[in-house]
Write an enzyme that holds these catalytic residues in place. Sequence first.
Site, PDB file in Angstrom:
ATOM      1  CB  SER A 113      -0.903   0.002   1.237  1.00 36.21           C
ATOM      2  OG  SER A 113      -1.768  -1.101   1.212  1.00 36.21           O
ATOM      3  CE  LYS A 187      -5.171  -1.655   1.369  1.00 37.78           C
ATOM      4  NZ  LYS A 187      -3.901  -2.376   1.458  1.00 37.78           N
ATOM      5  CE  LYS A 255       1.219   2.285   4.296  1.00 40.85           C
ATOM      6  NZ  LYS A 255       1.723   1.015   3.743  1.00 40.85           N
TER       7      LYS A 255
END
Length: 637
Positions: A113, A187, A255
């Site tokens: 990711s 994502k 994140k």
Amino acid sequence: MAEEVGACYPTPIWPGRTRVGWIGTGVMGSAMVSHILAAGYAVAIYARSPAKVDHLRRAGARFLASPADVARSSDVVFTMVGHPSDVRSVILDPTTGVLSSLCDNGVLVDCTSSHPTLAREIEEAAKAKSCWSIDAPVSGAEQGAKNGKLAIFAGGNEEVIEWLRPLFDLMGKARWMGRAGSGQSSKIANQIVVGANLMGMSEAMVFAEKAGLERNGFFEAVRSGAAGTKVMELFGGKVVERDYEAGALAEYMVKDLGMGLDEEGMVLPGAALNRQLFMGMVANGDGKLGIHGLVTVMERMNNIRNVSPPYLQTSLQGPKNHRGREDMALGVAKLVAFAIPSCSTKSHSSSSLLLQHNDPLLGLRPPFNSRQTVRRAPRASLSTPKESVLRAFNERRALKIISGLQNFDKENIASVVTAADKGGATHVDIACDPELVELAVKLTSLPVCVSSVDPSAFAPAVEAGAQMVEIGNYDSFYEMGIQFSPDQILKLTQETKRILPFTTLSVTVPHTLTLPDQVKLAEALEQEGADIIQTEGGKCSNPSKPGILGLIEKATPTLAAAYSISRAVKILVMCSSGLSSVTAPMALTAGAAGVGVGSAVNKLNDLIAMIAEVRSIADALGLPITYVSEEQRTAYY
């Protein structure tokens, strides 16, 4: 780039013919590559910790020494690492990266990711090497990875993605999302939905418990109704059982949501609030727990204390020892006092919106006194003479080798400590954990420093044998978008001095501050009683030149900080981050009393190489092979 038949794409994929490379064997990566091995493909793997891939070796995988070696032996290379910085390193490094040796028409598939802009940058770099690049992050957590049921968001050339389908089908269901970077954008959007679902489920579970409902009964009642979601299916049972073992790390959600909030013109107030809750998990020391551990933040905010902290769960088999930290179950106090109010992120409209509307997290106050939860070490453990610990600094030739604040890999830490001892360093710096300290003091007589941003964690480490504590090593937080303000660092310093008034204290000044603000903070830290100011800056510097010029360029920010701060304060200054044997002597010339070196040593996979690197820096500083005298070696034991 010409689309012609070669050894790699577009020759059809087939076991026994197509060579597969895999980089990154954490919980997700290990489960994913296991399906490829089981299907009969030849697989070459690379991981930072070779001992962790023994099960894959037994299944037939070959372990190679670097990402470049994996690429050289593969037609298709998958990467599944932690952060965008890791992606950049394993793919784009000109010497050891995948693209340095991938064959013409070879295909790179990044399942991490990561950021859409980085995915597009990698695609351009791949084109320049006559290769193909696909960004294909996944969703489905550990259960989906183990069962081969992941959702795979693929961005890039549609024909190449279709060519990859035999491999994708082993791991889940891939869908073409658009041009390069589209997989990563998908994502991020997915994580916004997942985070919102986790927040709703967590709040509902806490509400149900406070209302006197039985947890499992409530869960079974709502899972089949409109509230039932895939998130509830994957994580609901674990939340009921308070099993927070990681399949997807909470720190990664910080994140992922941060990358979404970084997009220009986006107003995402829900994602911003959700990210702050996950930042609360990280601040409480729970960043390595699963994302469904978000419920622990809600429980703390609602003063639910009749549960064992997640890190005391017998089901959680992590490397970190949380002995002596039971009081962190009351961790809203810590979250409020140290983490959320003072952590800053990149400026964007979503977070600004929350601040303008009085984010309830920022105004939260716990119903108990956080100071009462901090355990003091016995006075005897606080009496290590500072003059012994600081001797090398006072002689202006200290060399501290750093293993990393978030590094709890005992094998790697043992190697780093041994390399520091045998290579001629004067100090060693490890994560703040009593078991790791006990390990270190068995391996070396060098003064052991422990690093943390949690003052209450220092005392048990000092009891275990640490002679120096440090507030710093912020790199792992920067990767999650978390920065520390001067006010927060001063609070951390004050609390540490209150708990350990006689222990040598080093405090790192963040490179994210302007140079004048770094100097101001250093002056304030001197007033608070810090013994050492540590500078940093290597992570923020991207050298444009190769070789020695690049090494000097990389060290420039921390050297500049050392020069400015050493002329503003009377206490010792240690220059750290981005240093090498070339630039370490420059730090002393700039005014530092010593240097700290981390990734140049701890990222190496071989003990001999680690010792050689430490030795080269020690030689550059003029240190003898055995700098610490026998008298000092026995002073603490």
